[in-house]
Enzyme design. Structure first.
Site, PDB file in Angstrom:
ATOM      1  N   GLY A  25      45.054  -5.418 -12.221  1.00 37.83           N
ATOM      2  CA  GLY A  25      45.458  -5.270 -10.828  1.00 37.83           C
ATOM      3  C   GLY A  25      45.448  -6.595 -10.096  1.00 37.83           C
ATOM      4  O   GLY A  25      44.705  -7.519 -10.424  1.00 37.83           O
ATOM      5  N   GLY A  27      45.397  -7.880  -6.009  1.00 37.96           N
ATOM      6  CA  GLY A  27      45.297  -7.536  -4.600  1.00 37.96           C
ATOM      7  C   GLY A  27      45.641  -8.724  -3.729  1.00 37.96           C
ATOM      8  O   GLY A  27      46.048  -9.783  -4.210  1.00 37.96           O
ATOM      9  N   GLY A  28      45.474  -8.558  -2.423  1.00 31.19           N
ATOM     10  CA  GLY A  28      45.803  -9.627  -1.494  1.00 31.19           C
ATOM     11  C   GLY A  28      44.910 -10.838  -1.642  1.00 31.19           C
ATOM     12  O   GLY A  28      45.317 -11.958  -1.340  1.00 31.19           O
ATOM     13  N   MET A  29      43.666 -10.627  -2.110  1.00 29.43           N
ATOM     14  CA  MET A  29      42.737 -11.736  -2.190  1.00 29.43           C
ATOM     15  C   MET A  29      42.105 -11.916  -3.571  1.00 29.43           C
ATOM     16  O   MET A  29      41.303 -12.818  -3.761  1.00 29.43           O
ATOM     17  CB  MET A  29      41.632 -11.570  -1.139  1.00 29.43           C
ATOM     18  CG  MET A  29      40.839 -10.287  -1.250  1.00 29.43           C
ATOM     19  SD  MET A  29      39.743 -10.011   0.163  1.00 29.43           S
ATOM     20  CE  MET A  29      38.412 -11.133  -0.220  1.00 29.43           C
ATOM     21  N   VAL A  32      42.033  -8.411 -10.600  1.00 31.26           N
ATOM     22  CA  VAL A  32      41.071  -7.496 -11.216  1.00 31.26           C
ATOM     23  C   VAL A  32      41.363  -7.440 -12.717  1.00 31.26           C
ATOM     24  O   VAL A  32      42.495  -7.163 -13.124  1.00 31.26           O
ATOM     25  CB  VAL A  32      41.139  -6.084 -10.607  1.00 31.26           C
ATOM     26  CG1 VAL A  32      40.117  -5.170 -11.281  1.00 31.26           C
ATOM     27  CG2 VAL A  32      40.881  -6.142  -9.105  1.00 31.26           C
ATOM     28  N   LYS A  47      36.426  -8.416 -10.586  1.00 29.22           N
ATOM     29  CA  LYS A  47      37.296  -8.823  -9.483  1.00 29.22           C
ATOM     30  C   LYS A  47      37.033 -10.296  -9.196  1.00 29.22           C
ATOM     31  O   LYS A  47      35.919 -10.691  -8.857  1.00 29.22           O
ATOM     32  CB  LYS A  47      37.026  -7.984  -8.233  1.00 29.22           C
ATOM     33  CG  LYS A  47      37.873  -8.390  -7.036  1.00 29.22           C
ATOM     34  CD  LYS A  47      37.628  -7.503  -5.820  1.00 29.22           C
ATOM     35  CE  LYS A  47      38.291  -6.151  -5.985  1.00 29.22           C
ATOM     36  NZ  LYS A  47      38.280  -5.373  -4.725  1.00 29.22           N
ATOM     37  N   ASP A 141      38.311   0.404   6.126  1.00 30.62           N
ATOM     38  CA  ASP A 141      39.668   0.419   5.567  1.00 30.62           C
ATOM     39  C   ASP A 141      39.828   1.579   4.586  1.00 30.62           C
ATOM     40  O   ASP A 141      40.353   1.410   3.486  1.00 30.62           O
ATOM     41  CB  ASP A 141      39.973  -0.912   4.881  1.00 30.62           C
ATOM     42  CG  ASP A 141      41.481  -1.139   4.696  1.00 30.62           C
ATOM     43  OD1 ASP A 141      42.264  -0.455   5.385  1.00 30.62           O
ATOM     44  OD2 ASP A 141      41.858  -1.993   3.885  1.00 30.62           O
TER      45      ASP A 141
END
Length: 681
Positions: A25, A27-29, A32, A47, A141
């Site tokens: 994966g 993500g924005g930051m 993973v 992560k 969130d």
């Protein structure tokens, strides 16, 4: 983390204790990865904070918050955190590996979920939140993208990256969250508490049972304003099969005022369990019926100012109506006020764009302006920056022409052509192609310019050019070292000298101390250095047959082919040669010279000829000037950048200065001279 010779997304990871298996994966930051714990042989998820964010304190802090929050919460419906590493090289979290899909994908794959499944998933999410809240942590969130459904059907909350510990003044520094699930108080940048998570869970339940999000709009700001000023529509409109009890729970969870919602996760869980038995929801006495892949977003100060201004009116009017025991607007004059606010809001957001700062970085300032001022605000703004900013406001920028300009840089907007504009229309703009005459006088700017970026400017102006590639230790590979003319208007051929990076003829001198003679020879020969004199010296410290001296110090840059002398330990036999070795006076230089014509007059036929260049050391010894050849005479084209890089220049004993000279051999003319200082070694 153990290497396995694989590269994922062009990123190689190597950290102790874990073996990377695959990238699962992005993500924005963070990335993973699926990995194996080499000690326990257990499959885990790791992560890793993205490299480009590893020096950004804001994102590092969010990453730390997620790690701390994850370590605190131990619950079957929360992804467990096993290990946290936060050092200068890596920032990563080792977590429970979940074999499953996100709730968002699960909804898309299955469509509307059944009442029973929706309630069952919601109970487990709420139970996980109950534990988080008991630890003083607000997730902030909650959304289907942050819920993972395992293959066994168990929902697990993940991504506590923007979580925050609760306090009496827990306020968003900026709005952080996902607009389709954000609570009104979070959207207004007010104090938030656990009830904000329950609002987001209510929106998530809405999507589970209906297959759609509660609010949609043309921009993130429009959706946020819907959360602030509207109750969500009845879920039964999108799914007539919803239990009335579940509908009431969703509506109560998503009340605009936190005081009207469930006050804690335990209350919500109790009602969800009752909903499975009492489908009519008679146990809920409150009159709750009164009126794509989401990305977490940060709302700018510009938008926040408008949201606050508008939401203040809604809050004040809402409180007044509550005091009158009437939530529904019946007064005609109030309808007119509300309608006026909405019209002003739509017009403002439709035609607002950020004005230009017109500074060296072409950044936009944060003051919003309406379309009537666009003609004065957009000139000077880079077209791509303006497009990205205007898209959320219903404005589409269309480039209809590009012209040369001595005022505006390449791709900056010069002029707006529209006189009027309606929401969603295209704005016709003229952009700059930069100055027609290209300036090459700023050497520092050239050294930071990739030649590939220069090509389009040259070809657009139909300029003929040639390229010479040379090694250069100070200019990055592919960037421009120099140009043979100060600007493109000068007569003659245009020649660019491009860096090939660090010369492959330069190597780093290895540390040979205490190596065997054979090992030292192998080390030198493997990198292109030659073996010189080998002598043996008395030494009581280093084992016989091992190196105790090398004629060039370790870690210095040195040209291939240089001869290295060695002294080897001979135990207690022989003389102490090292103590009798004379000191050397050495220096180094690393620069470059763009070859231009000297002062010597030349015939017309020689204008485009090459020149024969040599580089030498000049020293005043006190007994006269001495010259030492540093390079053989070599033929170069005019405009070529010559690398003047010498890492081990040996000068006259006790002479501490000298001049490295670039010489036109044919005319015996010094074209450039660089003073260097010598040190005794």
């Amino acid at each position: 983390m153990k290497k396995n010779n694989k590269s994922y997304n062009n990123k190689k990871i190597s950290i102790e204790k874990y073996e990377i298996l695959e990238l699962v994966g992005i993500g924005g930051m963070s990335y993973v990865y699926k990995a194996r714990d080499l000690k326990t042989n257990k499959i885990v998820a790791i992560k890793v904070l993205k490299d480009e964010l590893a020096t950004d304190e804001e994102f590092i802090n969010k990453f730390r918050v997620e790690a701390i929050a994850g370590e605190k919460i131990k619950h079957p419906n929360v992804v467990n955190v096993f290990d946290v590493v936060d050092d200068k090289r890596y920032h990563y979290i080792v977590m429970e590996y979940i074999d499953g899909i996100t709730l968002d994908k699960y909804i898309k794959r299955n469509g509307k979920l059944s009442n029973e499944e929706t309630i069952n998933i919601a109970i487990q999410i709420a139970d996980g939140l109950k534990v988080a809240h008991s630890k003083g942590i607000i997730h902030r969130d909650i959304k289907p993208q942050n819920i993972v459904i395992t293959n066994a059907g168990i929902p697990k909350i993940t991504d506590f990256g923007i979580a925050r510990a609760i306090s009496s003044t827990t306020r968003n520094i900026s709005i952080i969250g996902t607009v389709h699930y954000i609570s009104p108080e979070q959207a207004r940048n007010e104090n938030v508490d656990f009830r904000s998570d329950l609002y987001s869970l209510g929106c998530t339940m809405y999507q589970m049972i209906t297959g759609v999000v509660p609010f949609s709009g043309d921009s993130p700001v429009a959706i946020i304003l819907s959360h602030i000023r509207e109750n969500i529509k009845l879920p039964s409109i999108d799914n007539s099969n919803i239990y009335k009890s579940l509908e009431k729970i969703i509506l109560k969870s998503t009340k605009m005022l936190p005081s009207d919602r469930y006050q804690n996760a335990e209350e919500l869980i109790l009602d969800l369990k009752k909903a499975l038995v009492d489908r009519e929801g008679k146990f809920i006495v409150d009159d709750v019926y009164n009126d794509n892949n989401e990305q977490t977003v940060i709302i700018s100060d510009k938008d926040m100012k408008i949201i606050k201004e508008v939401s203040r009116n809604y809050v004040n009017i809402g409180k007044k109506r509550l005091n009158e025991k009437n939530y529904v607007l019946r007064n005609k004059s109030l309808n007119i006020v509300f309608l006026s606010i909405i019209i002003v809001l739509i017009l403002s957001f439709s035609f607002i764009i950020i004005t230009s700062n017109r500074n060296a970085n072409n950044e936009l300032n944060s003051n919003s302006i309406v379309f009537s001022r666009l003609k004065n605000s957009l000139p000077g703004v880079d077209i791509e920056i303006a497009r990205n900013l205007s898209r959320d406001y219903g404005i589409i920028l269309n480039v209809v022409d590009s012209v040369y300009s001595d005022v505006y840089d390449n791709n900056q907007i010069i002029e707006i052509l529209n006189d009027e504009l309606n929401y969603g229309d295209e704005v016709d703009v003229v952009i700059s192609k930069g100055s027609e005459i290209l300036d090459f006088s700023n050497v520092e700017k050239l050294n930071n310019t990739r030649f590939i970026d220069m090509v389009s400017l040259l070809e657009d102006r139909n300029l003929q050019y040639s390229v010479v590639e040379v090694y250069d230790n100070s200019v990055e590979i592919g960037k421009i070292i120099g140009v043979n003319k100060k600007n493109s208007a000068e007569r003659g051929d245009l020649i660019f000298t491009i860096s090939k990076g660090i010369s492959d003829e330069i190597v780093i001198m290895p540390d040979l101390y205490n190596l065997t003679l054979d090992a030292a020879k192998e080390s030198l020969l493997s990198i292109g250095l030659e073996i010189g004199n080998i002598r043996y010296s008395k030494n009581l410290v280093v084992e016989v047959g091992r190196v105790i001296y090398q004629s060039v110090e370790k870690n210095l840059n040195i040209e291939k082919g240089k001869i290295i002398d060695l002294i080897i330990s001979n135990g207690n036999k022989g003389e102490d040669i090292i103590s009798s070795i004379k000191s050397k006076w050495v220096s180094q230089i690393s620069t470059s010279y763009i070859l231009t014509r000297g002062k010597t007059p030349l015939a017309d036929k020689d204008i485009n000829d090459t020149m024969i260049i040599a580089i030498r050391l000049e020293q005043d010894t006190g007994n006269g000037i001495k010259y030492f050849e540093l390079s053989q005479p070599t033929e170069y084209r005019i405009g070529t950048t010559i690398s003047v890089v010498y890492t081990n220049i040996e000068g006259e004993p006790n002479v501490d200065t000298g001049n490295v000279q670039v010489v036109d051999v044919v005319n015996d003319e010094v074209l450039a001279s660089y003073k260097i200082n010598f040190k005794e070694k």
